[in-house]
Design a protein around this motif. Structure first.
Motif, mmCIF file in Angstrom:
data_model
loop_
_atom_site.group_PDB
_atom_site.id
_atom_site.type_symbol
_atom_site.label_atom_id
_atom_site.label_comp_id
_atom_site.label_asym_id
_atom_site.label_seq_id
_atom_site.Cartn_x
_atom_site.Cartn_y
_atom_site.Cartn_z
ATOM 1 N N ASP A 1 0.674 -1.397 0.011
ATOM 2 C CA ASP A 1 0.131 0.201 0.170
ATOM 3 C C ASP A 1 1.171 1.273 0.061
ATOM 4 O O ASP A 1 1.550 1.320 -0.050
ATOM 5 C CB ASP A 1 -0.976 0.262 1.481
ATOM 6 C CG ASP A 1 -2.288 -1.090 1.379
ATOM 7 O OD1 ASP A 1 -2.252 -1.585 1.281
ATOM 8 O OD2 ASP A 1 -3.099 -0.982 -0.255
ATOM 9 N N ALA B 1 -9.580 1.631 -1.372
ATOM 10 C CA ALA B 1 -10.163 1.124 -1.468
ATOM 11 C C ALA B 1 -10.765 -0.231 -2.097
ATOM 12 O O ALA B 1 -11.389 -0.922 -2.913
ATOM 13 C CB ALA B 1 -10.287 1.911 -3.593
ATOM 14 N N PRO C 1 -0.435 -3.389 -10.861
ATOM 15 C CA PRO C 1 -2.055 -1.932 -11.239
ATOM 16 C C PRO C 1 -1.455 -0.989 -12.330
ATOM 17 O O PRO C 1 -2.585 0.188 -12.192
ATOM 18 C CB PRO C 1 -2.652 -1.897 -10.224
ATOM 19 C CG PRO C 1 -2.076 -1.744 -9.355
ATOM 20 C CD PRO C 1 0.120 -2.496 -9.672
ATOM 21 N N LEU D 1 10.273 4.114 -12.008
ATOM 22 C CA LEU D 1 10.037 4.046 -10.163
ATOM 23 C C LEU D 1 11.537 3.314 -9.599
ATOM 24 O O LEU D 1 11.889 3.071 -8.945
ATOM 25 C CB LEU D 1 8.953 3.271 -9.765
ATOM 26 C CG LEU D 1 8.081 4.161 -9.072
ATOM 27 C CD1 LEU D 1 6.561 3.400 -9.012
ATOM 28 C CD2 LEU D 1 7.976 5.116 -7.745
ATOM 29 N N ASP E 1 -13.503 0.797 -16.224
ATOM 30 C CA ASP E 1 -13.932 -0.931 -17.195
ATOM 31 C C ASP E 1 -14.784 -0.257 -18.833
ATOM 32 O O ASP E 1 -14.131 -1.038 -19.321
ATOM 33 C CB ASP E 1 -14.861 -1.175 -16.560
ATOM 34 C CG ASP E 1 -16.274 -2.274 -16.955
ATOM 35 O OD1 ASP E 1 -16.682 -1.878 -17.454
ATOM 36 O OD2 ASP E 1 -15.254 -3.022 -16.211
HETATM 37 C C1 LIG Z 1 -12.635 0.890 -6.418
HETATM 38 C C2 LIG Z 1 -14.089 1.613 -7.204
HETATM 39 C C3 LIG Z 1 -13.998 0.842 -8.623
HETATM 40 C C4 LIG Z 1 -13.290 1.701 -9.258
HETATM 41 C C5 LIG Z 1 -13.951 0.575 -10.728
HETATM 42 C C6 LIG Z 1 -13.334 1.591 -11.641
HETATM 43 C C7 LIG Z 1 -14.331 1.349 -12.192
HETATM 44 C C8 LIG Z 1 -12.489 0.876 -12.836
HETATM 45 O O1 LIG Z 1 -12.263 0.668 -14.162
HETATM 46 S S1 LIG Z 1 -11.068 0.256 -12.336
HETATM 47 C C9 LIG Z 1 -9.469 0.438 -13.657
HETATM 48 C C10 LIG Z 1 -8.620 1.390 -13.387
HETATM 49 N N1 LIG Z 1 -7.376 0.733 -14.686
HETATM 50 C C11 LIG Z 1 -6.381 0.289 -14.542
HETATM 51 O O2 LIG Z 1 -6.261 -0.433 -13.363
HETATM 52 C C12 LIG Z 1 -6.054 -0.053 -15.679
HETATM 53 C C13 LIG Z 1 -4.573 0.978 -15.199
HETATM 54 N N2 LIG Z 1 -4.273 1.896 -14.389
HETATM 55 C C14 LIG Z 1 -4.419 2.893 -14.885
HETATM 56 O O3 LIG Z 1 -4.369 3.309 -15.571
HETATM 57 C C15 LIG Z 1 -4.479 4.609 -13.938
HETATM 58 O O4 LIG Z 1 -3.826 3.834 -12.653
HETATM 59 C C16 LIG Z 1 -5.434 4.019 -13.766
HETATM 60 C C17 LIG Z 1 -6.280 5.144 -14.217
HETATM 61 C C18 LIG Z 1 -5.968 3.731 -13.165
HETATM 62 C C19 LIG Z 1 -4.972 5.520 -12.652
HETATM 63 O O5 LIG Z 1 -4.356 6.835 -12.517
HETATM 64 P P1 LIG Z 1 -3.169 7.239 -11.872
HETATM 65 O O6 LIG Z 1 -2.893 8.711 -12.384
HETATM 66 O O7 LIG Z 1 -4.029 7.398 -10.228
HETATM 67 O O8 LIG Z 1 -2.224 6.482 -11.396
HETATM 68 P P2 LIG Z 1 -0.977 6.057 -12.757
HETATM 69 O O9 LIG Z 1 -0.607 6.398 -13.316
HETATM 70 O O10 LIG Z 1 -0.733 4.041 -12.278
HETATM 71 O O11 LIG Z 1 -0.035 6.086 -11.605
HETATM 72 C C20 LIG Z 1 0.526 5.338 -10.206
HETATM 73 C C21 LIG Z 1 0.621 6.613 -9.685
HETATM 74 O O12 LIG Z 1 1.216 6.049 -8.120
HETATM 75 C C22 LIG Z 1 2.013 5.409 -7.480
HETATM 76 N N3 LIG Z 1 2.065 5.306 -6.150
HETATM 77 C C23 LIG Z 1 1.516 3.743 -6.865
HETATM 78 N N4 LIG Z 1 2.015 2.604 -5.758
HETATM 79 C C24 LIG Z 1 2.351 4.282 -4.826
HETATM 80 C C25 LIG Z 1 2.871 3.513 -3.844
HETATM 81 N N5 LIG Z 1 3.322 2.764 -2.398
HETATM 82 N N6 LIG Z 1 3.568 4.561 -2.951
HETATM 83 C C26 LIG Z 1 4.234 6.099 -3.727
HETATM 84 N N7 LIG Z 1 4.175 6.078 -4.975
HETATM 85 C C27 LIG Z 1 2.799 4.677 -5.644
HETATM 86 C C28 LIG Z 1 2.788 5.556 -8.770
HETATM 87 O O13 LIG Z 1 4.778 5.818 -8.793
HETATM 88 C C29 LIG Z 1 1.820 6.409 -9.798
HETATM 89 O O14 LIG Z 1 2.850 8.470 -9.538
HETATM 90 P P3 LIG Z 1 2.860 8.822 -10.526
HETATM 91 O O15 LIG Z 1 1.622 8.932 -11.452
HETATM 92 O O16 LIG Z 1 3.647 10.523 -10.478
HETATM 93 O O17 LIG Z 1 3.939 8.623 -11.709
HETATM 94 C C30 LIG Z 1 -14.338 2.530 -6.889
HETATM 95 C C31 LIG Z 1 -15.614 3.931 -7.637
HETATM 96 C C32 LIG Z 1 -15.326 5.248 -7.089
HETATM 97 C C33 LIG Z 1 -13.962 5.123 -6.329
HETATM 98 C C34 LIG Z 1 -14.259 6.157 -4.412
HETATM 99 C C35 LIG Z 1 -15.066 7.525 -5.733
HETATM 100 O O18 LIG Z 1 -13.561 8.423 -7.087
HETATM 101 C C36 LIG Z 1 -15.161 8.866 -4.678
HETATM 102 C C37 LIG Z 1 -13.585 9.106 -3.280
HETATM 103 C C38 LIG Z 1 -12.542 9.776 -4.452
HETATM 104 C C39 LIG Z 1 -11.100 9.947 -3.529
HETATM 105 O O19 LIG Z 1 -10.337 10.711 -4.094
HETATM 106 C C40 LIG Z 1 -10.276 8.732 -3.205
HETATM 107 C C41 LIG Z 1 -11.967 7.490 -2.286
HETATM 108 C C42 LIG Z 1 -13.245 7.989 -2.759
HETATM 109 C C43 LIG Z 1 -13.874 6.365 -2.232
HETATM 110 C C44 LIG Z 1 -13.260 5.964 -4.330
HETATM 111 C C45 LIG Z 1 -12.537 5.004 -3.747
HETATM 112 C C46 LIG Z 1 -12.290 4.274 -5.278
HETATM 113 O O20 LIG Z 1 -11.662 4.593 -6.116
HETATM 114 C C47 LIG Z 1 -13.565 3.957 -6.024
HETATM 115 C C48 LIG Z 1 -14.458 3.060 -4.677
#
Ligand SMILES: C[C@H](CCC[C@H](C)C(=O)SCCNC(=O)CCNC(=O)[C@H](O)C(C)(C)COP(=O)(O)OP(=O)(O)OC[C@H]1O[C@@H](n2cnc3c(N)ncnc32)[C@H](O)[C@@H]1OP(=O)(O)O)[C@H]1CC[C@H]2[C@@H]3[C@H](O)C[C@@H]4C[C@H](O)CC[C@]4(C)[C@H]3C[C@H](O)[C@]12C
Length: 383
Positions: free
Chosen positions: A35, A44, A80, A89, A124
């Motif tokens: 995490d 989440a 993911p 990274l 999705d």
């Molecule tokens: C969970 C509920 C259901 C969601 C399902 C939805 C319908 C989907 O389709 S999920 C599938 C999404 N797609 C993928 O997984 C494909 C691959 N991933 C991506 O394309 C991307 O990750 C992304 C588009 C999903 C997200 O892009 P993002 O820019 O955020 O991230 P990345 O580019 O991948 O980079 C990750 C960055 O994070 C850094 N990282 C990772 N791990 C670490 C670590 N351990 N330490 C430090 N850093 C880390 C990494 O280095 C990257 O950094 P950089 O970007 O700088 O490079 C959800 C449905 C509704 C949601 C809730 C709602 O939105 C309200 C709230 C909103 C609030 O903000 C959060 C809580 C919510 C309650 C929210 C909670 C849930 O999300 C939901 C319930």
């Protein structure tokens, strides 16, 4: 259990990768969810069953170095993120597979590790749209609709990725080598829809959306509302089952149009709907239970676990928080899954024990903690 002894590191993601990790954990793998920290972000992951949580900041050098060290003693890594994030990274496959050539490096993304959209955000519905499948989903004269996030996120994503990992683990028993699993949800959703492609020339899908046999066009493959506002599901495709359906509805098939008379389907649906609306769901179950008419009640999540068939098979389980959820599937006769009865882990709950298991000394752990690279989150003991 089938995956006993397999060590998995699952980098915390949104929905698809958590399901992948949960499947592996249910079937015996030791799954550590890595995490983010600080752990202020809401967790989440509602699919944390059987996992432990390590809170580790990958953006700090010692954090990335710690993950590399964990990967040297792991069998599987599931990441993911969008294409390129792990490379940024310093944790790309080239690095980690060099340090551990047996590692299965699973990359679960929407669009895959290459192509125009590889670095694009999406969910999705976007992946389902790009796969072609979404164009086939929806009723006549309505917009296409995505069935929750089941088809791309979970079926085409989490499950396909788990399948890829298990195939790579099997292959490794012969080659001794790991490899990269590039799991694209667009391609996963498309792949599981192969039937749609192969059946194009069977006359099943060559009409407009919502006018075909399996997409709500046919009166014998449809849901119908009952007197008490519930629904019955009808899937009487074959003539012998259709005959039982007609009888159960109190109709005489000799006085009806041919089952496959497309032009009569709309009127037939209206007729069936009118009949189904005259009795309650329970009354229709008494008529159709036990006969092969392919008619079943549409059960709510509150009802499914109590339905006699599901109860007889224990298809739904309860954890120690009294939360009900589906039992892992499929059921293996000799080495069945044994899903953990415990609640899902808190973020960082197992940070120290995991690092100790993977060979970190207490001094190393203390240093990482003092530098805020890791976080502990020991729940208060219930006094
Ligand atoms: C969970 C509920 C259901 C969601 C399902 C939805 C319908 C989907 O389709 S999920 C599938 C999404 N797609 C993928 O997984 C494909 C691959 N991933 C991506 O394309 C991307 O990750 C992304 C588009 C999903 C997200 O892009 P993002 O820019 O955020 O991230 P990345 O580019 O991948 O980079 C990750 C960055 O994070 C850094 N990282 C990772 N791990 C670490 C670590 N351990 N330490 C430090 N850093 C880390 C990494 O280095 C990257 O950094 P950089 O970007 O700088 O490079 C959800 C449905 C509704 C949601 C809730 C709602 O939105 C309200 C709230 C909103 C609030 O903000 C959060 C809580 C919510 C309650 C929210 C909670 C849930 O999300 C939901 C319930």
């Amino acid at each position: 259990m089938a995956l006993r002894g397999v060590r998995v590191l699952e980098l915390a993601g949104l929905a698809p990768s958590p399901l992948c990790g949960m499947i592996l954990a249910d079937f015996g793998a030791q799954v550590v969810r890595v995490d983010r920290c600080p752990r202020s972000a809401m967790n989440a992951d509602v699919q944390g069953r059987g996992k432990r949580s390590l809170a580790l900041d990958l953006k700090q050098g010692p954090g990335a170095a710690a993950l590399r060290r964990l990967c040297r003693r792991a069998d599987v890594l599931v990441e993911p993120f969008r294409h390129g994030v792990m490379e940024k990274l310093g944790l790309g496959p080239k690095v980690l597979l060099k340090e551990n050539p047996k590692l299965i490096y699973a990359r679960l993304t929407g669009f895959g590790q290459s192509g125009k959209y590889a670095k694009s955000a999406g969910h999705d519905i976007n992946y389902l749209a790009l796969s072609g499948v979404l164009s086939k989903l929806g009723r006549k004269d309505e917009n296409p609709y995505a069935p929750v996030n089941l088809l791309a996120d979970f079926a085409g994503g989490g499950v396909m990725c788990a399948m890829g990992i298990i195939m790579a683990l099997y292959e490794r028993t012969k080659s001794g080598k790991g490899q990269v699993v590039d799991a694209s949800m667009v391609e996963g959703a498309a792949y599981l829809s192969s039937f749609l492609w192969k059946s194009q020339n069977l006359g099943l899908w060559n009409r407009l959306r919502g006018e075909n046999l399996l997409d709500s066009g046919a009166p014998f493959y449809e849901t119908y509302k009952t007197l008490d506002g519930k629904f019955m599901a009808v899937g009487a495709i074959e003539p012998q089952f259709y005959e039982q359906l007609v009888k159960g509805l109190g109709l005489d098939s000799d006085k009806l149009p041919n089952q496959l008379s497309f032009s009569d389907w709309p009127e037939m649906k209206k007729m069936f709907a009118a009949i189904f609306s005259k009795k309650t769901q329970a009354e229709w179950c008494r008529i159709f239970d036990g006969i092969d008419a392919c008619v079943t009640p549409v059960l709510s999540l509150d009802e499914v676990a109590l339905h006699e068939h599901n109860k007889e098979r224990s298809s739904f389980i309860k954890n120690d928080q009294e939360e009900i959820s589906p039992r892992p599937s499929p059921l293996l006769s000799r080495t069945p899954a044994t899903p953990s009865p415990r609640r899902d882990p808190f973020i960082g709950e197992h940070t120290e024990e995991i690092l100790l298991e993977f060979g970190f000394t207490k001094e190393e752990i203390a240093k990482l903690h003092s530098e805020k690279v890791i976080e502990f989150n020991k729940p208060k003991a219930n006094l």
